[in-house]
Design a protein around this motif. Sequence first.
Motif, PDB file in Angstrom:
ATOM      1  N   SER A 169      69.428  49.973  23.634  1.00 51.59           N
ATOM      2  CA  SER A 169      70.235  49.161  24.536  1.00 51.59           C
ATOM      3  C   SER A 169      71.450  49.956  24.988  1.00 51.59           C
ATOM      4  N   GLU A 170      72.046  49.514  26.088  1.00 51.11           N
ATOM      5  CA  GLU A 170      73.162  50.252  26.665  1.00 51.11           C
ATOM      6  C   GLU A 170      74.407  50.218  25.783  1.00 51.11           C
ATOM      7  N   ASP A 171      74.539  49.208  24.925  1.00 52.57           N
ATOM      8  CA  ASP A 171      75.775  49.063  24.155  1.00 52.57           C
ATOM      9  C   ASP A 171      75.700  49.712  22.774  1.00 52.57           C
ATOM     10  N   GLU A 172      74.638  50.484  22.493  1.00 55.35           N
ATOM     11  CA  GLU A 172      74.519  51.167  21.205  1.00 55.35           C
ATOM     12  C   GLU A 172      74.320  52.660  21.434  1.00 55.35           C
ATOM     13  N   VAL A 173      74.870  53.474  20.513  1.00 55.36           N
ATOM     14  CA  VAL A 173      74.676  54.918  20.541  1.00 55.36           C
ATOM     15  C   VAL A 173      73.902  55.301  19.289  1.00 55.36           C
ATOM     16  N   TYR A 174      72.775  55.990  19.483  1.00 49.91           N
ATOM     17  CA  TYR A 174      71.900  56.319  18.359  1.00 49.91           C
ATOM     18  C   TYR A 174      71.710  57.826  18.229  1.00 49.91           C
ATOM     19  N   ASP A 175      71.544  58.230  16.996  1.00 52.57           N
ATOM     20  CA  ASP A 175      71.104  59.583  16.683  1.00 52.57           C
ATOM     21  C   ASP A 175      69.705  59.475  16.096  1.00 52.57           C
ATOM     22  N   TYR A 176      68.770  60.246  16.634  1.00 52.73           N
ATOM     23  CA  TYR A 176      67.398  60.277  16.123  1.00 52.73           C
ATOM     24  C   TYR A 176      67.262  61.529  15.270  1.00 52.73           C
ATOM     25  N   ARG A 177      66.799  61.372  14.072  1.00 54.97           N
ATOM     26  CA  ARG A 177      66.760  62.501  13.136  1.00 54.97           C
ATOM     27  C   ARG A 177      65.617  62.331  12.155  1.00 54.97           C
ATOM     28  N   LEU A 178      65.382  63.389  11.369  1.00 57.58           N
ATOM     29  CA  LEU A 178      64.422  63.304  10.275  1.00 57.58           C
ATOM     30  C   LEU A 178      65.043  62.524   9.122  1.00 57.58           C
ATOM     31  N   PRO A 179      64.222  61.833   8.331  1.00 54.92           N
ATOM     32  CA  PRO A 179      64.778  61.124   7.172  1.00 54.92           C
ATOM     33  C   PRO A 179      65.235  62.107   6.098  1.00 54.92           C
ATOM     34  N   THR A 180      66.240  61.721   5.349  1.00 53.35           N
ATOM     35  CA  THR A 180      66.604  62.517   4.173  1.00 53.35           C
ATOM     36  C   THR A 180      65.512  62.333   3.121  1.00 53.35           C
ATOM     37  N   PRO A 181      65.415  63.213   2.131  1.00 48.61           N
ATOM     38  CA  PRO A 181      64.419  63.022   1.054  1.00 48.61           C
ATOM     39  C   PRO A 181      64.556  61.665   0.378  1.00 48.61           C
TER      40      PRO A 181
END
Length: 907
Positions: free
Chosen positions: A692-704
């Motif tokens: 959505s326009e009102d959220e900022v996301y980082d897409y990443r690999l999961p930690t262990p």
Amino acid sequence: MTNPEPPTNHTPLTWNDVRNLLNSKLVSTGVPGMIVGVAITRAIDGAWGQAIQALGVAAGAWVLIKVGVRLAPKVERVVDHVDRTFDNRVELTLSTVTGFHRQYLEALKTHCHSINIEGYKGRLPRLVLEKVYVPLRVSVDDPDRSPLQNRSLKIWDKLPKVEQPDGYFSERLIAIIASPGYGKTTLLRFLTLSFSNTTYIEHGAKDLIPVLLLFRSFHSAIQSKKEPSLPTLIVSQVKELPRCDELRTSEPWFKGQLSRGKCLVMFDGLDEVPEERRDLVSQWANWQMQNYQTQFIITSRPHGYDNSLFSGVQRFDVLDLNSDQQRLFIEQWYSCITWEREWKSHYEESQQDPNSSKRLSQEQAAAESEHLAQLAADDLKRQLFSDRSLTDLAKNPLLITIIAATHEAGEQLPKQRIHLYREIFKVLLEYRPNRRDTRLTITNADDNQKVLQGLALSLTEAKKTRFSAEEGADWIRDRLTTVHPAATLTPKGFLDEIQKISGLLAGGEGNLYEFTHKTFQEYLAALELSSITDGFSRVISQLESEDWKEVIYFFAMQKDPNPFIEAALKSPNVSHLALAWRLVKDNPRVREDLKDKTLDALREHNFIFSSMQLYQRFRNLVQINDKAGVSEFITWGEYKLLQQDQLDGQFHSQSAIYSTYHLPSGNPIEDISWEDARWFCAWLSTQASLASEDEVYDYRLPTPEEWQQVQQHIASSEHSRSLTSWTTDPALGGNALCVVRERIPDCYRNLVNYLANGAWKEADQETERQMLKAVGSDAEKRGCLDLEEIREFPCDDLRIIDRLWVKFSGGRFGFSVQKQIWVEVGGKLDYSKDLEAAVKAYGKMSDRNGWQQSGSFISPSDVIFDITAPLGHLPSFGMLGLVFEGAIRLGVVGGGIFLSRIQTCKL
């Protein structure tokens, strides 16, 4: 007084007249009979020799008359052929003697030299086409090749090359297919200009004679698939060009050039032919393309092109503008605008100064113009690349033009297509005219627009794009009287003003009017329909019409999209589902249940399955905490979307290209590398529809730890039990990919968008802003960090900034990368007072990452803002930024402390 001579009738004698005369009794019997009578008279007189001669003449006359009757048609054909050959030779000779070829090319250069910005006229200068044109990239539609092979090409790659033999064509028949606003017409104008002024040589292309024909201008002249002939049509259209009306145009000349393969014939805008005539016009175009062995290009919107009506035509689809093309366009735009509107006149005025010392040199004027242009371009690029919705809009050449023009006018940039059009009409119909000497009589944009809305709807319902002044006057008269009762502005006067001042209409002055872009007509028609009581029923009744798709889209975006999605879902037509998906992506007012139904319908039809699957995947995450959730296993179909964007130049990733087209798209990825898994995470930030326009996301690999937490839930199916996702620790291994989407502070929105777009310069500047902001207002005022602020820099912010840089650069850039280089050259992470050792290590590090060249530190202007920059070159703020602030020794001290902080924060 002399009597006048009687009128004479000079009707030419035809071969039919000759046959009738020979067959008449007067001639067939009378003429030989008269000669026989003469022979008898001579015999009575005793002149036997003359009598015998007369009898011989009579017999000969009779034979000639009888034979002539039979030979007349053949003689006629021979004479006609000789006559035509003679006329053609005369025309060819006159064309050569008068220099028609040269004059024709000169006329084309004038016609295509500059380009009107869509809808802009008035005081906005006509820009030089070659200086602002950004080459389009196309993909080939070839069923015999892998989809990942059918990627980015330029039109020059497919035109005949100079080194190729005559008669050789890589792709002789080409169809350029693209949605509205993708620059199809501008591409053909650019090619016309290139072949007129010899710049085609720079591309290694063969010399061809350009012929640009607009379907909307001539489709009504087509009577059958063979009539008119192409040379006839070309001559009639050439005469309509500026400076060509008095040229000695020659059908035989064009026919000869076509037959010898010397022409580049371009048919533009098949979709603008009325639907009821489109099949006939397509058949005509196909026949001409088969009949003449020369190069052809035809353009159309997707719905207007029926491949089954064409033989041997290679289809190319225009690709979105990538970030490099967007940057190039913006820089060229402002370079031209600033010079043409400001500094060109400053330079010319200075040349009139009697004091030679006050005259500007052209180099001085050009340098100042470029400086101001660069400042404006940088500001627009910052705004554009900081917002995903704007960046996506700017992938369309028409819309980036409108965005640039709106920015140049000093207006705020809207973030949705519908809002962008709304703003541009305000600019064209009110803001800009009111700032200039030539104003519209109606000074209010809304009133002007109301008149144009009625005109646009009348045109759309009449299935037309062009209209005469009389037709237009009839369509707008009542509305014009309502908004402007004064008789001082006539309908013709209104059309003339809109054409000359706002530039929304083209034509006039004896030619047919039309909107400068068909999309403007469609937008205004939708506005008109949204303002009338039966608008919805009239729009929904056109759902089956491909020509109304853009009108329906604009209408639904202004009103309520849900009824249109519901109607589309009831239809078996897959193109209706495409419209539904477009509305789902672009309009936040779509009901959640309709989103799911649209996805289900698209999946059922296997239509653009992968992008739908990706959209749904990030609507159903396994929550890790209140900020983060993890996806299920990413499939090959979804991964191919990254590969396609990489090959198209839409994303700057450098991942391996897997041959996946033979694999089931729904199967989870197996056995990709850790680096490629991380590239996929970075690419996800470019997909505006996922968040959505009102959220900022980082897409990443999961930690262990996160993978351990969700593994059992995600790997529950039998097919996925053998799969293990890569994690942030590559040493642990993995053979599949799950992605964590984590909400991060809103202040990093711009940095994420800059990095995702490969806008490294803007990202570097944004990094500096965020680092100063993270410390506090004192640092922001100073514009730098002091040693204590560096020592206590917030770890959370440092981790986010570094993680984003590392991910979006494929591990090339980031503070942690710089720290690793520092360690490798002997630098100490536990900063000590051995300043000389630190200076030595700093020099070695700067040699490695490009901060130092030939023993001297580079200046800020020499920083390389490109993915090919040396490892660790960016971000430049930090150690290099500290060096810029003061002496080298202070920079080394600050850098050492900064690297120690990086270590403490465990980057």
